[in-house]
Design a protein around this motif. Sequence first.
Motif, short mmCIF file in Angstrom:
data_model
loop_
_atom_site.label_atom_id
_atom_site.label_comp_id
_atom_site.label_asym_id
_atom_site.label_seq_id
_atom_site.Cartn_x
_atom_site.Cartn_y
_atom_site.Cartn_z
N TYR A 1 -9.09 -0.93 -4.75
CA TYR A 1 -9.10 0.53 -4.89
C TYR A 1 -8.11 1.23 -3.98
CZ TYR A 1 -13.59 -1.35 -6.39
OH TYR A 1 -14.56 -2.12 -6.97
N ASP A 2 -7.42 0.45 -3.10
CA ASP A 2 -6.48 1.11 -2.18
C ASP A 2 -5.32 0.18 -1.85
OD1 ASP A 2 -7.20 -0.59 0.04
OD2 ASP A 2 -8.97 0.62 0.33
N ALA A 3 -4.32 0.73 -1.16
CA ALA A 3 -3.08 -0.01 -0.89
C ALA A 3 -3.30 -1.14 0.10
CB ALA A 3 -2.02 0.95 -0.36
N ASP B 1 -4.22 -13.01 -9.61
CA ASP B 1 -3.45 -12.77 -10.85
C ASP B 1 -3.61 -11.35 -11.37
OD1 ASP B 1 -2.46 -15.43 -11.14
OD2 ASP B 1 -4.46 -16.06 -11.79
N LEU B 2 -4.80 -10.78 -11.18
CA LEU B 2 -5.07 -9.47 -11.79
C LEU B 2 -5.92 -8.65 -10.83
CD1 LEU B 2 -6.32 -8.95 -15.46
CD2 LEU B 2 -7.46 -7.80 -13.57
N ILE B 3 -5.55 -7.38 -10.66
CA ILE B 3 -6.40 -6.45 -9.89
C ILE B 3 -6.91 -5.39 -10.85
CG2 ILE B 3 -6.54 -4.79 -8.00
CD1 ILE B 3 -4.24 -6.23 -6.61
N LEU B 4 -8.23 -5.22 -10.85
CA LEU B 4 -8.84 -4.17 -11.66
C LEU B 4 -9.20 -3.00 -10.77
CD1 LEU B 4 -10.25 -3.16 -14.33
CD2 LEU B 4 -12.35 -4.16 -13.40
N ILE B 5 -8.65 -1.83 -11.11
CA ILE B 5 -9.11 -0.61 -10.44
C ILE B 5 -10.31 -0.18 -11.26
CG2 ILE B 5 -8.55 1.79 -9.79
CD1 ILE B 5 -5.88 -0.96 -10.08
N GLY B 6 -11.45 -0.76 -10.88
CA GLY B 6 -12.67 -0.58 -11.68
C GLY B 6 -13.32 0.76 -11.38
N HIS C 1 -6.63 6.16 -7.30
CA HIS C 1 -6.85 4.82 -6.72
C HIS C 1 -5.84 3.81 -7.27
CE1 HIS C 1 -10.33 5.67 -4.25
NE2 HIS C 1 -10.73 6.50 -5.21
N THR C 2 -5.47 3.95 -8.54
CA THR C 2 -4.49 3.02 -9.11
C THR C 2 -3.14 3.19 -8.43
OG1 THR C 2 -5.63 3.12 -11.24
CG2 THR C 2 -3.38 2.27 -11.26
N LYS C 3 -2.74 4.45 -8.20
CA LYS C 3 -1.45 4.70 -7.51
C LYS C 3 -1.47 4.05 -6.12
CE LYS C 3 0.32 9.09 -8.18
NZ LYS C 3 0.14 10.53 -8.46
N ALA C 4 -2.61 4.17 -5.44
CA ALA C 4 -2.72 3.60 -4.09
C ALA C 4 -2.57 2.07 -4.16
CB ALA C 4 -4.06 3.99 -3.48
N VAL C 5 -3.29 1.43 -5.08
CA VAL C 5 -3.22 -0.04 -5.19
C VAL C 5 -1.78 -0.47 -5.51
CG1 VAL C 5 -3.94 -2.03 -6.61
CG2 VAL C 5 -5.64 -0.36 -5.84
N LEU C 6 -1.15 0.27 -6.42
CA LEU C 6 0.21 -0.10 -6.83
C LEU C 6 1.21 -0.05 -5.68
CD1 LEU C 6 0.33 1.31 -10.40
CD2 LEU C 6 1.33 -0.86 -9.72
N ARG C 7 0.96 0.84 -4.72
CA ARG C 7 1.87 0.93 -3.57
C ARG C 7 1.83 -0.33 -2.73
NH1 ARG C 7 -0.53 6.30 -2.86
NH2 ARG C 7 0.65 7.61 -4.27
N GLY C 8 0.73 -1.10 -2.85
CA GLY C 8 0.61 -2.31 -2.03
C GLY C 8 0.90 -3.60 -2.78
N THR C 9 1.21 -3.52 -4.06
CA THR C 9 1.28 -4.77 -4.86
C THR C 9 2.58 -4.94 -5.63
OG1 THR C 9 0.24 -3.64 -6.71
CG2 THR C 9 -1.22 -4.83 -5.24
N LYS C 10 2.91 -6.21 -5.92
CA LYS C 10 4.09 -6.52 -6.73
C LYS C 10 3.73 -7.46 -7.88
CE LYS C 10 7.63 -6.39 -3.08
NZ LYS C 10 6.87 -6.57 -1.83
N ARG C 11 2.99 -8.54 -7.58
CA ARG C 11 2.84 -9.62 -8.55
C ARG C 11 1.68 -9.48 -9.55
NH1 ARG C 11 -0.15 -14.27 -8.78
NH2 ARG C 11 0.77 -15.98 -9.96
N PRO C 12 0.48 -9.08 -9.12
CA PRO C 12 -0.64 -9.12 -10.07
C PRO C 12 -0.52 -8.10 -11.19
CG PRO C 12 -1.38 -8.37 -7.90
CD PRO C 12 0.08 -8.62 -7.78
N LEU C 13 -1.17 -8.41 -12.30
CA LEU C 13 -1.30 -7.43 -13.38
C LEU C 13 -2.28 -6.35 -12.91
CD1 LEU C 13 -0.64 -6.87 -16.46
CD2 LEU C 13 -2.88 -7.85 -16.93
N ILE C 14 -1.90 -5.09 -13.10
CA ILE C 14 -2.73 -3.97 -12.63
C ILE C 14 -3.43 -3.33 -13.84
CG2 ILE C 14 -2.74 -1.74 -11.43
CD1 ILE C 14 -2.00 -4.12 -9.60
N VAL C 15 -4.75 -3.46 -13.84
CA VAL C 15 -5.55 -2.93 -14.95
C VAL C 15 -6.47 -1.83 -14.41
CG1 VAL C 15 -7.22 -3.51 -16.77
CG2 VAL C 15 -5.56 -5.24 -16.02
N SER C 16 -6.51 -0.70 -15.10
CA SER C 16 -7.38 0.40 -14.66
C SER C 16 -8.50 0.62 -15.66
CB SER C 16 -6.58 1.71 -14.55
OG SER C 16 -5.57 1.56 -13.57
#
Length: 284
Positions: free
Chosen positions: A43-45, A57-62, A86-101
């Motif tokens: 939920y955060d960076a 492999d995958l982060i869910l912003i549940g 929360h998705t914007k925050a997670v994305l600021r910390g990640t490169k590789r995993p698939l980001i699913v909201s």
Amino acid sequence: MVYISDNDSKIISSTENKFKKITTLRLQEMKDANIKISCLTGYDALIGKILDESGIDLILIGDSVANVVQGRETTIPVTIEEIIYHTKAVLRGTKRPLIVSDMPFMSYQVSADSAFENAGRIMKESGCEALKLEGASLSVLNAVERLNEAGIPCMGHLGLTPQSINKFGSYRARGKDSDEAKKILEDAKNLENAGAFAVVLEKIPYKLAEEVTNSLKIPTIGIGAGPHCDGQILVYSDMLGLTIDFRPRFVRQYANLNEIIKNAFSQYCDDVKNGKFPSVEESY
Ligand code: KIV
């Protein structure tokens, strides 16, 4: 760091590929090659970055952000704006995993048109790469079909669907009787036919999850659905032992962070009160 074991190198042949960005296509390749898919919520960076570095492999912003971050009883009040934040925050910390909201409650059930508009908004404003919707009613199937056509990948979610808590009245396991099991299998096939790229199976018998997994071409991601799913997901705060009042059977606790953090906070309080923090070395 090796994210995928060398025994599973049917599709992954070079070290470089092990660090390659995960896409929905890659998840399908992983299912086809019998490589398990690792997923956790975030939920955060700060946690996003740690998750990225762990090889997830995958982060869910549940919409479980309601329970974990907001201290709410249910996921129902979560808003589109909160998921975007929360998705914007997670994305600021990640490169590789698939980001699913997650699509929040009532952001996709009203009509395929409003689901389309809301999904487009979440994707454009947050930068997520896919969306998750609960259930497989006709309106959800229509929404999945419409979003998929427009290039918005959708993940289904069957079994225990927390957004329907007020309909079912409890968080009991689903699919234990044959009618419910048949419906879950049918719903999973309908989601696949509507164009979903994966389906989360929550709190259902492992034999049913195995049957669903074997019946679908797309990956299944289990949470309390046994070992035969193509991948697994947990809420990160549960598996880290941050949550102390929620210990269902399916949560394996990999750490006891609640205790560790509490001890650190107590030690800090004592040090401040006793004048032991800061020292001169920690000062300017
Ligand atoms: O919101 C969430 O965290 C979820 C997972 C439990 C799958 O839907």
